[in-house]
Design an enzyme around this catalytic site. Sequence first.
Site, PDB file in Angstrom:
ATOM      1  N   TRP A  90       0.820  -1.206   0.000  1.00 47.21           N
ATOM      2  CA  TRP A  90       0.000   0.000   0.000  1.00 47.21           C
ATOM      3  C   TRP A  90       0.854   1.256   0.000  1.00 47.21           C
ATOM      4  O   TRP A  90       0.469   2.286  -0.572  1.00 47.21           O
ATOM      5  CB  TRP A  90      -0.981  -0.025   1.170  1.00 47.21           C
ATOM      6  CG  TRP A  90      -1.950  -1.157   1.008  1.00 47.21           C
ATOM      7  CD1 TRP A  90      -2.016  -2.301   1.744  1.00 47.21           C
ATOM      8  CD2 TRP A  90      -2.947  -1.286  -0.021  1.00 47.21           C
ATOM      9  NE1 TRP A  90      -2.997  -3.132   1.250  1.00 47.21           N
ATOM     10  CE2 TRP A  90      -3.582  -2.532   0.173  1.00 47.21           C
ATOM     11  CE3 TRP A  90      -3.359  -0.471  -1.072  1.00 47.21           C
ATOM     12  CZ2 TRP A  90      -4.617  -2.977  -0.651  1.00 47.21           C
ATOM     13  CZ3 TRP A  90      -4.390  -0.918  -1.899  1.00 47.21           C
ATOM     14  CH2 TRP A  90      -5.002  -2.157  -1.682  1.00 47.21           C
ATOM     15  N   ASP A 160      -1.281   6.991   6.213  1.00 44.80           N
ATOM     16  CA  ASP A 160      -2.399   6.141   5.815  1.00 44.80           C
ATOM     17  C   ASP A 160      -2.599   5.147   6.949  1.00 44.80           C
ATOM     18  O   ASP A 160      -1.855   4.184   7.088  1.00 44.80           O
ATOM     19  CB  ASP A 160      -2.081   5.420   4.508  1.00 44.80           C
ATOM     20  CG  ASP A 160      -3.172   4.444   4.092  1.00 44.80           C
ATOM     21  OD1 ASP A 160      -4.159   4.276   4.840  1.00 44.80           O
ATOM     22  OD2 ASP A 160      -3.022   3.816   3.023  1.00 44.80           O
ATOM     23  N   LYS A 184     -12.367  -1.105   7.789  1.00 44.58           N
ATOM     24  CA  LYS A 184     -11.642  -2.031   8.667  1.00 44.58           C
ATOM     25  C   LYS A 184     -12.219  -1.985  10.077  1.00 44.58           C
ATOM     26  O   LYS A 184     -12.744  -2.973  10.566  1.00 44.58           O
ATOM     27  CB  LYS A 184     -10.147  -1.694   8.695  1.00 44.58           C
ATOM     28  CG  LYS A 184      -9.503  -1.542   7.324  1.00 44.58           C
ATOM     29  CD  LYS A 184      -9.604  -2.793   6.488  1.00 44.58           C
ATOM     30  CE  LYS A 184      -8.862  -2.619   5.160  1.00 44.58           C
ATOM     31  NZ  LYS A 184      -9.011  -3.791   4.272  1.00 44.58           N
TER      32      LYS A 184
END
Length: 348
Positions: A90, A160, A184
């Site tokens: 990511w 992030d 999440k």
Amino acid sequence: MLPEPVLLRAQAELLDWHGRGMSAMEMSHRSEDFGAIVDKAERDLRTLLAIPDGYRVLFLQGGALAQNAAIPLNLLREGGVADYIDSGHWAQKSIAEARKYGTVNVAGSSAAEGYTSVPAVSSWRRSPGASYLHITSNETIAGVEWFDFPDTGSTPLVADASSHLLSRPLDVARFGLIYAGAQKNIGPAGLTLVIVREDLLGHARTACPSVLDYTVQAGAGSMFNTPPTFGIYLAGLTFEWLLEGGGLAAIERLNTAKAAALYNEIDRSGFYRNPVARSDRSRMNVPFFLSDPRLDADFLAGARERGLVQLKGHRAVGGMRASIYNAMPLAGVTELVDWMREFERRHG
């Protein structure tokens, strides 16, 4: 996984929110009722994270990937450079997107170690005068989580935090900007949170789309365009659930216990393995591998029979991956550990 009390509350209110004769998703986003939902959600989030004055909370759309573009468009000055730390899949996505809008310096990377640790600060090569330094504080695929954050001085630290935000206390004042997809620990996919320090507003490039301009969104109270109303409503219920359960310190204790139970089983014998440095092992995403990968399909099939689903590892790395976000109870981890022991007895 969403908390069962949250789903039950949403179910009870689905057709009639507080006697209004409609669902929260049917309300005008500019109505007084929905304004009350947003205001309470923001207050509760500020309480959970102890967000200091001088930070704005934005409820946006587009996921973390949209923020990968919005951040350089808002923070990376023309002719400037942004530092990024490469900690895995990511982080690489963030780097590739930012390069479309300016100069990116990969100041540190754990690629040589196979992304099995947080890149050591001593190895970083930062840019003088960088517009910001970006980290991905939990890598869901590799299972690497940051527990200590660097002191970046006058350079804003951007994170992030999609896959671990609200899983533990976080010192927001250490950061210039934190962003997270909701799917999440916060709510359903479609909502993205941005927590941004006010002094970073007002610097967007002329070419920045208005919907990605933090100053525009902050000025409109996240209502520049129609926001993800039902996602905000469910996030608000999740914030209430966390507060009623004792806040982030309490959920951290639960998450620590879940992760410890699973890692202890992985480490107990050589039948399973996790390659991540122990100090950097994620509490949210636990990848593990069998000693014989030819047994993977049998392990997953047996797990499904026991109601243990979504355990297949990411296609980039294979193996298994248990994502044990906030709403996963300790009993779920215990069930998985029991199956791991049974499978090892059969094939070990």
